[in-house]
Design a protein around this motif. Sequence first.
Motif, mmCIF file in Angstrom:
data_model
loop_
_atom_site.group_PDB
_atom_site.id
_atom_site.type_symbol
_atom_site.label_atom_id
_atom_site.label_comp_id
_atom_site.label_asym_id
_atom_site.label_seq_id
_atom_site.Cartn_x
_atom_site.Cartn_y
_atom_site.Cartn_z
ATOM 1 N N SER A 27 0.852 -1.192 0.000
ATOM 2 C CA SER A 27 0.000 0.000 0.000
ATOM 3 C C SER A 27 0.886 1.239 0.000
ATOM 4 N N LEU A 28 0.536 2.209 -0.833
ATOM 5 C CA LEU A 28 1.353 3.413 -0.975
ATOM 6 C C LEU A 28 0.836 4.524 -0.067
ATOM 7 N N SER A 29 1.638 4.845 0.927
ATOM 8 C CA SER A 29 1.321 5.883 1.894
ATOM 9 C C SER A 29 1.965 7.201 1.459
ATOM 10 N N SER A 30 2.090 8.128 2.393
ATOM 11 C CA SER A 30 2.689 9.445 2.141
ATOM 12 C C SER A 30 3.149 10.013 3.473
ATOM 13 N N ILE A 31 4.175 10.875 3.446
ATOM 14 C CA ILE A 31 4.587 11.531 4.685
ATOM 15 C C ILE A 31 3.469 12.422 5.232
ATOM 16 N N THR A 32 2.513 12.791 4.382
ATOM 17 C CA THR A 32 1.410 13.634 4.860
ATOM 18 C C THR A 32 0.504 12.888 5.841
ATOM 19 N N HIS A 33 0.603 11.558 5.905
ATOM 20 C CA HIS A 33 -0.254 10.809 6.836
ATOM 21 C C HIS A 33 0.065 11.167 8.287
ATOM 22 N N LYS A 34 1.283 11.665 8.539
ATOM 23 C CA LYS A 34 1.722 11.895 9.909
ATOM 24 C C LYS A 34 1.054 13.101 10.558
ATOM 25 N N SER A 35 0.590 14.033 9.746
ATOM 26 C CA SER A 35 -0.067 15.217 10.300
ATOM 27 C C SER A 35 -1.581 15.165 10.140
ATOM 28 N N ALA A 36 -2.102 14.030 9.675
ATOM 29 C CA ALA A 36 -3.536 13.901 9.408
ATOM 30 C C ALA A 36 -4.251 13.231 10.577
ATOM 31 N N HIS A 37 -5.571 13.358 10.554
ATOM 32 C CA HIS A 37 -6.413 12.739 11.578
ATOM 33 C C HIS A 37 -7.702 12.277 10.917
ATOM 34 N N LEU A 38 -8.159 11.081 11.285
ATOM 35 C CA LEU A 38 -9.408 10.555 10.744
ATOM 36 C C LEU A 38 -10.584 11.040 11.583
ATOM 37 N N ASP A 39 -11.528 11.695 10.941
ATOM 38 C CA ASP A 39 -12.758 12.128 11.608
ATOM 39 C C ASP A 39 -13.857 11.161 11.183
ATOM 40 N N PHE A 40 -14.177 10.206 12.037
ATOM 41 C CA PHE A 40 -15.142 9.177 11.658
ATOM 42 C C PHE A 40 -16.569 9.715 11.604
ATOM 43 N N ASP A 41 -16.775 10.912 12.093
ATOM 44 C CA ASP A 41 -18.093 11.553 11.965
ATOM 45 C C ASP A 41 -18.223 12.306 10.647
ATOM 46 N N ASP A 42 -17.105 12.461 9.934
ATOM 47 C CA ASP A 42 -17.126 13.193 8.661
ATOM 48 C C ASP A 42 -15.995 12.696 7.768
ATOM 49 N N LEU A 43 -15.989 11.385 7.505
ATOM 50 C CA LEU A 43 -14.918 10.808 6.690
ATOM 51 C C LEU A 43 -14.847 11.432 5.301
ATOM 52 N N MET A 44 -15.983 11.859 4.777
ATOM 53 C CA MET A 44 -16.033 12.377 3.406
ATOM 54 C C MET A 44 -15.772 13.882 3.327
ATOM 55 N N PHE A 45 -15.400 14.485 4.446
ATOM 56 C CA PHE A 45 -15.056 15.908 4.459
ATOM 57 C C PHE A 45 -16.171 16.765 3.871
ATOM 58 N N GLU A 46 -17.385 16.492 4.292
ATOM 59 C CA GLU A 46 -18.509 17.297 3.813
ATOM 60 C C GLU A 46 -18.593 18.638 4.530
ATOM 61 N N ARG A 47 -17.930 18.739 5.693
ATOM 62 C CA ARG A 47 -17.892 19.996 6.436
ATOM 63 C C ARG A 47 -16.496 20.603 6.337
ATOM 64 N N ASP A 48 -16.449 21.883 6.075
ATOM 65 C CA ASP A 48 -15.178 22.623 6.085
ATOM 66 C C ASP A 48 -14.115 21.925 5.241
ATOM 67 N N TYR A 49 -14.437 21.667 3.981
ATOM 68 C CA TYR A 49 -13.533 20.924 3.101
ATOM 69 C C TYR A 49 -12.271 21.726 2.795
ATOM 70 N N ARG A 50 -11.143 21.058 2.964
ATOM 71 C CA ARG A 50 -9.848 21.606 2.563
ATOM 72 C C ARG A 50 -9.102 20.493 1.845
ATOM 73 N N ALA A 51 -8.750 20.761 0.601
ATOM 74 C CA ALA A 51 -8.238 19.697 -0.253
ATOM 75 C C ALA A 51 -6.957 19.070 0.282
ATOM 76 N N ALA A 52 -6.013 19.913 0.745
ATOM 77 C CA ALA A 52 -4.746 19.373 1.229
ATOM 78 C C ALA A 52 -4.964 18.493 2.460
ATOM 79 N N ARG A 53 -5.848 18.924 3.355
ATOM 80 C CA ARG A 53 -6.140 18.114 4.536
ATOM 81 C C ARG A 53 -6.858 16.826 4.141
ATOM 82 N N ALA A 54 -7.718 16.916 3.144
ATOM 83 C CA ALA A 54 -8.425 15.721 2.677
ATOM 84 C C ALA A 54 -7.442 14.726 2.066
ATOM 85 N N TYR A 55 -6.430 15.228 1.370
ATOM 86 C CA TYR A 55 -5.415 14.331 0.814
ATOM 87 C C TYR A 55 -4.667 13.622 1.938
#
Length: 301
Positions: free
Chosen positions: A143-171
């Motif tokens: 599986s191909l990860s990214s160094i960006t995974h280290k600063s990310a957080h999973l929001d299980f109440d909004d996995l699809m980023f329907e609120r306050d969408y920011r593309a870089a954070r979604a990536y």
Amino acid sequence: MAAWTADRIPDQHGRTAVVTGANSGLGLVTATELARHGARVVLAVRNTAAGAEAARRIGGDVEVRELDLASLDSVRAFAAGLTADHPVVDLLVNNAGVVLLGPRRTSADGFELQLGTNMLGPFALTGLLLGAISAAPEPRVVSLSSITHKSAHLDFDDLMFERDYRAARAYGRSKLATTVFGIELDRRLRAAGSPVVSALAHPGLTRTNLTPRAWEHRGRPGQVIARLGLLATQSVERGALPQLRAATEPGVRGGQFFGPGGLFETRGRVVEARLSREATDPDAGKRLWSAAEELTGVSYL
């Protein structure tokens, strides 16, 4: 120890490898090296014309099959056709991905496009191919990860980023999800006594066509930003080495994670890289797995 290079890939004759997104960038280099070392390589690509051109350049035992990871119908059709013709698959490299820096977009199934393409599509694909992979003598999934995974957080109440969408954070979230999936897959494979190894890799900062495409919506200023960003990157040939090592090195263990060992893991020789705490959190793994099964309709392990 000498730096790991593609020349250290062992003989791949007799092995069938599937590489998603294999017509360009990291996927093209990965497919090329696997074929060069004797593997039968399936180029799983959205654009079959581009795939055919890539196959021509690669040479060897290579075939092209259509796969759009942003469509579960496409994933299912690909898996059915592949396993009918190749009942044993030795290696699956979940390489394909998208990077967006524009407005929120959705997949054919209504998922936020980056999560859908980078994690949910590969989750479904891996599950549908797991029987064929398990039939191989030394099976492996990368599986191909990214160094960006280290600063990310999973929001299980909004996995699809329907609120306050920011593309870089979604990536970043999509790549954290990919990483959590790879680690949870390893846990479940071990618990099931499966011979399949689930390993992970990230390319650091690498010159591919994803970054320029991501800035297309900004016009000329975006092109300038993309070009400046390329100055900090390493070549795609070097960027592909972590996933090639994860895919081919004898003795790789489930859950191992490879990446560049240079400054901030952005470039340099391949080493065993560090995972974020959330990436290895069993609770996050269980929750994401359940969500992925419900969203994709694919259940396994």
